[in-house]
Design a protein around this motif. Structure first.
Motif, PDB file in Angstrom:
ATOM      1  N   ARG A 182       0.849  -1.191   0.000  1.00  0.00           N
ATOM      2  CA  ARG A 182       0.000   0.000   0.000  1.00  0.00           C
ATOM      3  C   ARG A 182       0.880   1.235   0.000  1.00  0.00           C
ATOM      4  O   ARG A 182       1.771   1.383   0.852  1.00  0.00           O
ATOM      5  CB  ARG A 182      -0.905   0.025   1.231  1.00  0.00           C
ATOM      6  N   THR A 210      -7.682  -1.318  -5.771  1.00  0.00           N
ATOM      7  CA  THR A 210      -7.526  -0.064  -5.047  1.00  0.00           C
ATOM      8  C   THR A 210      -6.489   0.833  -5.711  1.00  0.00           C
ATOM      9  O   THR A 210      -5.451   0.333  -6.181  1.00  0.00           O
ATOM     10  CB  THR A 210      -7.118  -0.333  -3.585  1.00  0.00           C
ATOM     11  N   GLU A 237      -4.240  -6.663  -0.860  1.00  0.00           N
ATOM     12  CA  GLU A 237      -5.138  -5.762  -1.591  1.00  0.00           C
ATOM     13  C   GLU A 237      -6.535  -5.720  -0.979  1.00  0.00           C
ATOM     14  O   GLU A 237      -7.138  -4.643  -0.877  1.00  0.00           O
ATOM     15  CB  GLU A 237      -5.256  -6.211  -3.049  1.00  0.00           C
ATOM     16  N   MET A 240      -6.995  -3.462   1.895  1.00  0.00           N
ATOM     17  CA  MET A 240      -6.911  -2.032   1.578  1.00  0.00           C
ATOM     18  C   MET A 240      -8.287  -1.424   1.291  1.00  0.00           C
ATOM     19  O   MET A 240      -8.417  -0.205   1.151  1.00  0.00           O
ATOM     20  CB  MET A 240      -6.000  -1.803   0.367  1.00  0.00           C
ATOM     21  N   LEU A 241      -9.331  -2.247   1.235  1.00  0.00           N
ATOM     22  CA  LEU A 241     -10.687  -1.740   1.008  1.00  0.00           C
ATOM     23  C   LEU A 241     -11.361  -1.331   2.317  1.00  0.00           C
ATOM     24  O   LEU A 241     -12.420  -0.717   2.294  1.00  0.00           O
ATOM     25  CB  LEU A 241     -11.535  -2.813   0.323  1.00  0.00           C
ATOM     26  N   PRO A 244     -11.215   2.855   3.207  1.00  0.00           N
ATOM     27  CA  PRO A 244     -12.171   3.644   2.423  1.00  0.00           C
ATOM     28  C   PRO A 244     -13.626   3.399   2.808  1.00  0.00           C
ATOM     29  O   PRO A 244     -14.477   4.277   2.606  1.00  0.00           O
ATOM     30  CB  PRO A 244     -11.901   3.185   0.982  1.00  0.00           C
ATOM     31  N   HIS A 267      -3.393   3.143   7.273  1.00  0.00           N
ATOM     32  CA  HIS A 267      -4.165   3.507   6.075  1.00  0.00           C
ATOM     33  C   HIS A 267      -5.200   4.576   6.435  1.00  0.00           C
ATOM     34  O   HIS A 267      -5.386   5.563   5.704  1.00  0.00           O
ATOM     35  CB  HIS A 267      -4.846   2.266   5.497  1.00  0.00           C
ATOM     36  N   VAL A 412     -16.339   2.133  -2.046  1.00  0.00           N
ATOM     37  CA  VAL A 412     -15.057   1.690  -2.591  1.00  0.00           C
ATOM     38  C   VAL A 412     -14.487   2.811  -3.465  1.00  0.00           C
ATOM     39  O   VAL A 412     -15.229   3.629  -4.002  1.00  0.00           O
ATOM     40  CB  VAL A 412     -15.184   0.393  -3.417  1.00  0.00           C
ATOM     41  N   ASP A 413     -13.164   2.828  -3.581  1.00  0.00           N
ATOM     42  CA  ASP A 413     -12.505   3.898  -4.343  1.00  0.00           C
ATOM     43  C   ASP A 413     -12.569   3.678  -5.840  1.00  0.00           C
ATOM     44  O   ASP A 413     -12.362   4.611  -6.622  1.00  0.00           O
ATOM     45  CB  ASP A 413     -11.033   4.020  -3.911  1.00  0.00           C
ATOM     46  N   GLN A 414     -12.807   2.436  -6.256  1.00  0.00           N
ATOM     47  CA  GLN A 414     -12.974   2.171  -7.685  1.00  0.00           C
ATOM     48  C   GLN A 414     -13.895   0.968  -7.842  1.00  0.00           C
ATOM     49  O   GLN A 414     -13.966   0.109  -6.962  1.00  0.00           O
ATOM     50  CB  GLN A 414     -11.633   1.930  -8.367  1.00  0.00           C
TER      51      GLN A 414
END
Length: 445
Positions: A182, A210, A237, A240-241, A244, A267, A412-414
């Motif tokens: 990250r 992410t 990965e 890392m969600l 957010p 994070h 979510v960021d994407q």
């Protein structure tokens, strides 16, 4: 034979994992550092340790007709497993070399009689046909033996997810895990870091999950100058969600109730601004783990917004005022069954009773921290497991006990091509090649 050869090292590590409950990755790292093997030998030792653990039940199934009911010393069992693993799964090593090396180890660690026994078992196995695992019944036993997952767990996942999805998951958990990191966006950008790491890690690429994640096919990402400087940290990965999902604002006051070793804590901290009052209070039950959180925050240059302390999250209400946090994360202690790719031994250490006991702890933590959240604040509950009891089951019980909370979609960021369990977010290892993970978000009305 050299003083320390990779096969002997693997046998000793596997014996320690089996008899002392050691974590394979920690035991392996310690032995590799101590013995300073050449790269080729270190790679073989690593392959043997992880390969045997990943395929342990399958290897034992192959050995059973020849060992029968004889009780083996743990190291002899480990030695036979390493030999069969090489015969079945490693096609570049000649059978003669496997026999010779295994016999030498048996004589060195035991005696001539053990050496003869090991040789006889391997020769008998070599002369026999490899069993056809596709014909095993019932389906749970076929899944169990084929992919080396305890039958009770194979049956549970097949019941909850279906046989096809369970098999798709199992097909991925014995494959090598990618290395992921990250990016610390307070120090660099994903693009700049990827460019800097590309000479040493040519496969480095952006994460599909992410915008702050980078992925490589392998390599020691924690050994770089950029890591030491705090430009990034190691994190899967899927995890890392989590940050957010809290919909963080620069001035948010956040409680991370089960924080060690601090990946999600730091994070969260990246999105906060101390000048606007942003801070994350990170709790863990054990003081030595609190120090890990502090060390990670310091290396990443985020110590000014991370306040770590030793505390049982179930007692948080005795230490903090009601409605005093804008955001709360409960990344709860769980069975870790979503981590079977990175920590293959976890599949053997868990028992059905864990799936009754752990939800009780998870719900107790949620119940304890819920009153600490402000109205309109957001609470995230996450686990690194895949079973309903620890995920949707806990969510249902929490909502039933707390009518002032409502479940909302996980931000979510994407966009994600594969996601399950809406409004919660469940990822399985076969979706993206990541850890299995569950995230649920709530807002206090």
């Amino acid at each position: 034979m050299p003083k320390t050869d990779p096969r002997t090292l693997a046998v000793k590590i596997l014996t320690r994992v089996a008899t002392q409950g050691s974590y394979a990755n920690l035991a392996l790292d310690a032995e590799l550092k101590k013995n300073q093997l050449e790269d080729r030998d270190a790679a073989l030792a690593t392959n043997l340790v992880y390969g045997v653990i990943q395929h342990g039940l399958t290897l034992d199934y192959y050995l059973k007709p020849f060992v029968k009911d004889r009780k083996l010393d743990p190291w002899v069992h480990a030695l036979l497993q390493t030999a069969v693993y090489q015969l079945v799964y490693l096609d570049r090593i000649p059978a003669r070399a496997i026999f010779n090396e295994s016999t030498k180890i048996a004589k060195k660690m035991g005696n001539l009689g053990v050496g003869q026994y090991v040789t006889a078992i391997l020769r008998n196995l070599q002369r026999s046909e490899v069993p056809d695992l596709t014909k095993l019944t019932p389906p749970a036993k076929r899944l169990s033996i084929t992919y080396s997952v305890p039958e009770w767990l194979a049956a549970k996942l097949a019941d909850q997810l279906g046989e096809a999805k369970t098999e798709a998951i199992f097909k991925t958990i014995n494959q090598p895990a990618a290395a992921s990191l990250r990016v610390n966006t307070t120090k660099t950008t994903p693009q700049a870091l990827a460019k800097a790491l590309a000479p040493e890690f040519p496969s480095i690429r952006e994460s599909a999950l992410t915008p702050v994640g980078l992925v490589a096919d392998g390599g020691f990402l924690a050994g770089t100058k950029a890591f030491a400087e705090g430009q990034y940290t190691i994190q899967d990965e899927s995890s890392m969600l989590v940050a957010p999902s809290l919909d963080l604002q620069p001035g948010s006051r956040v409680l991370d109730a089960c924080a060690a070793p601090g990946g999600k804590t730091t994070h969260i901290a990246q999105s906060l601004d101390p000048a606007q009052g942003g801070a994350v209070v990170a709790l863990d039950l054990h003081p030595h783990k609190v120090r890990l959180i502090e060390q990670n925050a310091k290396r990443l240059g985020l110590a000014d917004r991370v306040h770590a302390q030793a505390m049982d999250a179930r007692e948080a209400g005795d230490h903090f005022d009601a409605a005093s946090f804008d955001r709360i994360l409960v990344d709860a202690p769980c069975s870790g069954l979503g981590l079977m790719r990175r920590k293959p031994e976890v599949r053997y250490t868990k028992r059905p009773a864990d799936l009754t006991q752990l939800p009780t702890i998870q719900l107790a933590i949620l119940n304890a921290v819920a009153p600490l959240l402000k109205v309109n604040g957001r609470l995230t509950y996450s686990t690194c497991t895949m079973v309903e009891e620890e995920n949707q089951g806990v969510v249902r019980q929490f909502l039933a006990a707390h009518p002032d909370f409502e479940q909302v979609a996980v931000p979510v960021d994407q966009p994600l091509a594969f996601a399950h369990g809406a409004p919660a977010l469940q990822l399985f290892p076969d979706d993206y090649g990541t850890d299995g993970f569950f995230i649920a978000s709530f807002v206090r009305k």
